[in-house]
Design an enzyme around this catalytic site. Sequence first.
Site, mmCIF file in Angstrom:
data_model
loop_
_atom_site.group_PDB
_atom_site.id
_atom_site.type_symbol
_atom_site.label_atom_id
_atom_site.label_comp_id
_atom_site.label_asym_id
_atom_site.label_seq_id
_atom_site.Cartn_x
_atom_site.Cartn_y
_atom_site.Cartn_z
ATOM 1 N N THR A 51 1.289 -0.770 0.431
ATOM 2 C CA THR A 51 0.279 0.159 -0.433
ATOM 3 C C THR A 51 0.905 1.359 -0.104
ATOM 4 O OG1 THR A 51 -1.586 1.464 1.737
ATOM 5 C CG2 THR A 51 -0.073 -0.633 2.698
ATOM 6 N N GLU A 69 -0.177 3.675 1.641
ATOM 7 C CA GLU A 69 0.807 4.240 3.438
ATOM 8 C C GLU A 69 2.081 3.702 3.837
ATOM 9 O OE1 GLU A 69 -2.017 5.462 5.550
ATOM 10 O OE2 GLU A 69 -2.738 6.108 4.088
ATOM 11 N N TYR A 111 -1.312 -0.254 11.214
ATOM 12 C CA TYR A 111 -1.729 -0.652 8.975
ATOM 13 C C TYR A 111 -0.046 -0.265 8.467
ATOM 14 C CZ TYR A 111 -3.184 -1.284 4.891
ATOM 15 O OH TYR A 111 -4.042 -0.831 3.551
ATOM 16 N N LYS A 163 1.824 -3.504 6.806
ATOM 17 C CA LYS A 163 2.239 -3.642 5.929
ATOM 18 C C LYS A 163 3.916 -3.958 5.227
ATOM 19 C CE LYS A 163 -2.027 -4.656 3.858
ATOM 20 N NZ LYS A 163 -1.991 -5.808 2.912
#
Length: 338
Positions: A127, A129, A151, A155
């Site tokens: 991601t 992010e 999160y 990841k």
Amino acid sequence: MPKKIALITGISGQDGAYLAKFLLKKNYIVIGTDRRSARSNNWRLIELKIDEKVITVDLDVTEINNLIRIFQKYQIDEVYNLAAQSFVKSSFENPIQTSIVNAITPLSFLEIIRCQKRKIKFYQASTSEMFGKHMVKKQNENTNFYPQSPYATSKTFAHYSIRNYREAYKIFAVSGILFNHESPLRGEEFITRKITIGLAKIMLGKQNKIKLGNIYAKRDWGFAGDYVEAMWKMLQTKKPKDYVIATGQNHSVKEFINEATKILKLKTIWVGKGLNEKLINTDNKKIIIEIDKKYFRPTEVDSLKGDYSKAKKELNWKPKTKFKNLVRMMVEADLERN
Ligand code: NAP
Ligand code: F7E
């Protein structure tokens, strides 16, 4: 030629549904993991009219023995690991559970695949992010990671595990670094869908207003239907590599709202500043949107914009759906549903 078999974890989610449809069209046998206990039905698969065309296996991906059993039962060719606790805001409240699903499960898959005689290709849902508090205008495969949430850290762990297993054991494992992608099938907790469903309900007199957090955050929003094709393409190359998938454009949450109200022909005006900023319907003077501290995050990712030139060059992939069309598609679907 026997049909290829694909395993999609998280088939009940937005991407799982679009990817299943895409792979069925490519003549794959599609097996999807789904923890049915959490929901009464698979509305996304039903909406795409593929609920009876996929094989679903009822399991929680954190149960490694269940994963092993799937590989014993089916001759899987490609794994698309999409299952995740994918809501960034929730990851601050549930960091450990988030990390078990998002970081440990991909590692479990890599360990299982390492022990198989059969060559299995593995796609990991990485991601944008992970770039978090980056220092560059556009982020690509070489940009440093600076995760801003549990999160994102979970990841990032998975992302590096993929690279490590690829180099250490020559596994065909890739990470798609996907920037935000939305659709009418997006979960209602994410900002785009929260806006389109909220505005549709306000228009139809079923909701008074929408409460939001940081409306100045900027995201590179694409259409999920375009992005699942890139996932598949990444597993069809000669050499496993990681790719950024994005549109190369970004917009603020406020711009997304303005585009949605324009499509709905709502006459509005923004007033106030900071926590007092509001969107008012100029026809009836009612507040449509207001700011609520509750929706701010302990650490925010202010702006993301992806550089997808490697995917364009090596995968012949580019986004097909423009921002305005994406907003329109979501607004119209929510008006119709409500
Ligand atoms: P989503 O709609 O939230 O779907 C996530 C899926 O994971 C759901 O099917 C969910 O099942 C499943 N899941 C969660 N925990 C599980 C568990 N313990 N066992 C089994 N299944 C579990 O997410 P999405 O938008 O489709 O995203 C797909 C993947 O791409 C995710 O890994 C996400 O982190 C990543 N990603 C998404 C974006 C984006 O903008 N959409 C961008 C980059 C990366 P339930 O329905 O039962 O909850
Ligand atoms: O937030 C701001 C919020 O929750 C977007 C996931 O798919 O994409 C997604 O993560 C922005 C943030 O998505 C509200 O603070 C303001 O800046 O829609 P979101 P996300 O956090 O970008 C990435 C690429 C993933 O990988 C994730 O899985 O909008 N925002 N007010 C708000 N966000 C929400 N949800 N709700 C609000 O009220």
